[in-house]
Write a protein that holds these residues in place. Sequence first.
Motif, PDB file in Angstrom:
ATOM      1  N   TYR A 147      -4.687  -2.693   3.824  1.00 47.79           N
ATOM      2  CA  TYR A 147      -3.301  -2.249   3.805  1.00 47.79           C
ATOM      3  C   TYR A 147      -2.587  -2.664   5.087  1.00 47.79           C
ATOM      4  O   TYR A 147      -1.470  -3.189   5.062  1.00 47.79           O
ATOM      5  CB  TYR A 147      -3.241  -0.724   3.619  1.00 47.79           C
ATOM      6  CG  TYR A 147      -1.859  -0.144   3.728  1.00 47.79           C
ATOM      7  CD1 TYR A 147      -0.979  -0.222   2.644  1.00 47.79           C
ATOM      8  CD2 TYR A 147      -1.423   0.454   4.907  1.00 47.79           C
ATOM      9  CE1 TYR A 147       0.307   0.297   2.749  1.00 47.79           C
ATOM     10  CE2 TYR A 147      -0.159   0.983   5.019  1.00 47.79           C
ATOM     11  CZ  TYR A 147       0.703   0.902   3.938  1.00 47.79           C
ATOM     12  OH  TYR A 147       1.960   1.406   4.030  1.00 47.79           O
ATOM     13  N   ARG A 168      -1.520  -6.050   5.091  1.00 51.34           N
ATOM     14  CA  ARG A 168      -0.598  -6.324   3.999  1.00 51.34           C
ATOM     15  C   ARG A 168      -1.247  -7.133   2.870  1.00 51.34           C
ATOM     16  O   ARG A 168      -0.647  -8.047   2.308  1.00 51.34           O
ATOM     17  CB  ARG A 168       0.657  -7.064   4.487  1.00 51.34           C
ATOM     18  CG  ARG A 168       1.414  -6.215   5.462  1.00 51.34           C
ATOM     19  CD  ARG A 168       2.592  -6.928   6.057  1.00 51.34           C
ATOM     20  NE  ARG A 168       3.050  -6.204   7.242  1.00 51.34           N
ATOM     21  CZ  ARG A 168       3.766  -5.080   7.182  1.00 51.34           C
ATOM     22  NH1 ARG A 168       4.129  -4.578   6.046  1.00 51.34           N
ATOM     23  NH2 ARG A 168       4.121  -4.458   8.292  1.00 51.34           N
ATOM     24  N   ASN A 181      -2.722  -6.890  -0.809  1.00 52.75           N
ATOM     25  CA  ASN A 181      -2.652  -6.035  -1.978  1.00 52.75           C
ATOM     26  C   ASN A 181      -3.974  -6.048  -2.758  1.00 52.75           C
ATOM     27  O   ASN A 181      -4.585  -7.092  -2.942  1.00 52.75           O
ATOM     28  CB  ASN A 181      -1.516  -6.538  -2.886  1.00 52.75           C
ATOM     29  CG  ASN A 181      -1.059  -5.446  -3.810  1.00 52.75           C
ATOM     30  OD1 ASN A 181      -1.177  -4.262  -3.488  1.00 52.75           O
ATOM     31  ND2 ASN A 181      -0.534  -5.846  -4.961  1.00 52.75           N
ATOM     32  N   ASP A 185      -4.643 -14.638   0.083  1.00 54.79           N
ATOM     33  CA  ASP A 185      -4.875 -13.610   1.097  1.00 54.79           C
ATOM     34  C   ASP A 185      -6.330 -13.503   1.545  1.00 54.79           C
ATOM     35  O   ASP A 185      -6.645 -12.745   2.464  1.00 54.79           O
ATOM     36  CB  ASP A 185      -4.462 -12.230   0.550  1.00 54.79           C
ATOM     37  CG  ASP A 185      -2.957 -12.074   0.418  1.00 54.79           C
ATOM     38  OD1 ASP A 185      -2.239 -12.820   1.134  1.00 54.79           O
ATOM     39  OD2 ASP A 185      -2.521 -11.237  -0.384  1.00 54.79           O
TER      40      ASP A 185
END
Lengths: 402, 402
Positions: free
Chosen positions: B362, B365, B367, B386
């Motif tokens: 989190y 950032r 998800n 990510d």
Amino acid sequence: MLIVKKFGGTSVANKERIFNVARRCIEDYKAGHDVVVVLSAMGDTTDELIELANSINPDAKKRELDMLLTTGEQVSVSLMAMAMQALDVPAVSLNAFQVAMHATSRYGNARFKRVDTKRIRHELDSRKIVIVTGFQGVNKYDDITTLGRGGSDTTAVALAAVLHADKCEIYTDVDGVFTADPRIVKNAKKLDFITYDEMLELASLGAKVLHNRSVEMAKKYNVELVVRSSLNQTEGTVVGEGTGMEKLLVTGVAADKNTARISVIGVEDKPGTAFSVFDTLAANNINVDIILQSVGREGTKDISFTVASDDLEHALEVLDKNKERLTIKDITYNKDVAKLSVVGAGMMSNPGVASRMFEALYNSRVNINMISTSEIRITVLVAEKDIDKAMNAVHDEFIMEE
Amino acid sequence: MLIVKKFGGTSVANKERIFNVARRCIEDYKAGHDVVVVLSAMGDTTDELIELANSINPDAKKRELDMLLTTGEQVSVSLMAMAMQALDVPAVSLNAFQVAMHATSRYGNARFKRVDTKRIRHELDSRKIVIVTGFQGVNKYDDITTLGRGGSDTTAVALAAVLHADKCEIYTDVDGVFTADPRIVKNAKKLDFITYDEMLELASLGAKVLHNRSVEMAKKYNVELVVRSSLNQTEGTVVGEGTGMEKLLVTGVAADKNTARISVIGVEDKPGTAFSVFDTLAANNINVDIILQSVGREGTKDISFTVASDDLEHALEVLDKNKERLTIKDITYNKDVAKLSVVGAGMMSNPGVASRMFEALYNSRVNINMISTSEIRITVLVAEKDIDKAMNAVHDEFIMEE
């Protein structure tokens, strides 16, 4: 009909050729025959593997070399099975261990002892084309041995023998067995038939069409061979048991440039000296071919003989080391010689062949150094520079006459 | 001491590396140990052979493919024996048939059933280094089968198990097992020890250090593995049975980009429908990984799950063909996802790991799409873009803390 078909390395050198061979085998299969295919390693694979081995260990144990080299045929047979499967024909590849081709333990030069048929029969019975690795066997320790160069011919004959094949076809890149090497003798003709014995003499004389041991085995088990081209549909040459009618006076003329002459001069002229010379060479694995003995001066004799060119250096070393014991005064040698041989089962009953051969050579101004004969062969040693001329002269004398 | 040493294809890719491996094995031999070496095929041999096979028949029977591929290891082991002989150490190469490594008949993905020790013991007793082909076995028909990619690790563990080896060393091109892929996570550290279970989770998650089945087998037969580099003398990582003291909270973080998400939308919400979906996929050999079920509207549910990217197209076809029977209204998918997993035997007694992981993600950032857990593992599905950032974040949260 059960047909054994053997294809050499050039016949499976690339994808296109593999499919050519596959289609050729499938023709027989679709005609309802049982088909067993024996393959060598693709193209130059064996040479490349030997080079690889040499780069790591030039004195590698032959057991390991055999372990390495036999991968070449395993690659060929598996790819061939895939090609046939791609053409929707069931096929299975088998190596020497899977067939159970039992051989002696002499790595690099093994001989078959016993070849099982159970697995091959089983695969044939389920209507598969069976593709077997040539050149290899398995010894009693489960180790892999090879049969020496050209051994795939022997694999094919051995399988034809134990399977009682109706045909054993040896495919090569020439149309069959010729009366002489067509690259040298322009009048050379393809033979329709040649006897085992003639073929044996020709094979050992460097005709290089068939592996010598394969012919011996074919003769022993009465397997009729067909030597034919993988590139066209020409009928080829049958190699079989000779009958009276088929006996040509001269079947073929062969040359062998891998020859050197050695003379040992001034050897004591007493019983056993010649034997000692040849015994010493044999103990060093040097094969001696044509032998000529002549009386020298003062109770001595001179002995001349030929060896393979590759063995010359070794032979000279061995003789030099044993010079005193063998009572040799001097050693001379000549590398620039070649053997010329005429072979024919008909010679046995026709004594005039030798003199006709000598006359043909005399007329061509080719000098004869040494002579050796068997029942169906006459070999002469000539200068290497004369060999092509000599071959043509002798070939035309006998073959064109008939 | 009896030591089994396994070297992969890159470790024997050329002459110099073969001699490096030979010398490494000879050190142990000269220290008085019994040495068994397991080798893969040289460099890219296996890929090249597969390419060759595909050029002839892209749908070749796996039996023939195994016949072809297993030549690769036979080349490696024979060359290695030659190299050791060149260094004056007695060595012998053995293939799966000669050892008698009995395996199941599932070509391309066989499992060992029984491995004989007689031949290897005999060779070790005569003070030879024994070099065995990895990756292969022989089935009850005497046909050659392979164990699937990375199978040489399993060969090494199987031999270590039956020979009761004191050590089983798996040599690779990295220094051992790392807390994460050092190419992605700059703070990744080499582990001195990891438990079988942790290694299993990491191997199946794409860490690619050890073949999964080799770890399963090592655990089953209690064979302690050492993963170490063939390029240097670094100690490596021991893989063994975990004891209390050694249990780290998180041992490793792994990513797997070979992942795609599929969602089937609007499936009837009655017992058995989810089962039918997964049963249909399993019947088509498609493995399903993380599963998420959610309630949809009007008495239906949506089921999301991940498959390997390679299986995505096939899975979509299968689902589409069975859409009606499975009461699927719509199918969506996403290829741009990746799995991130943290593994650690210490998790069992520390319930807070998941929330710390989620918080770290989190804060970065990242998800989270889906979550799956086992006793010693937490896996989340994130966007593929990510994944590197996510790995570093999670790795630093757990590994750098300790």
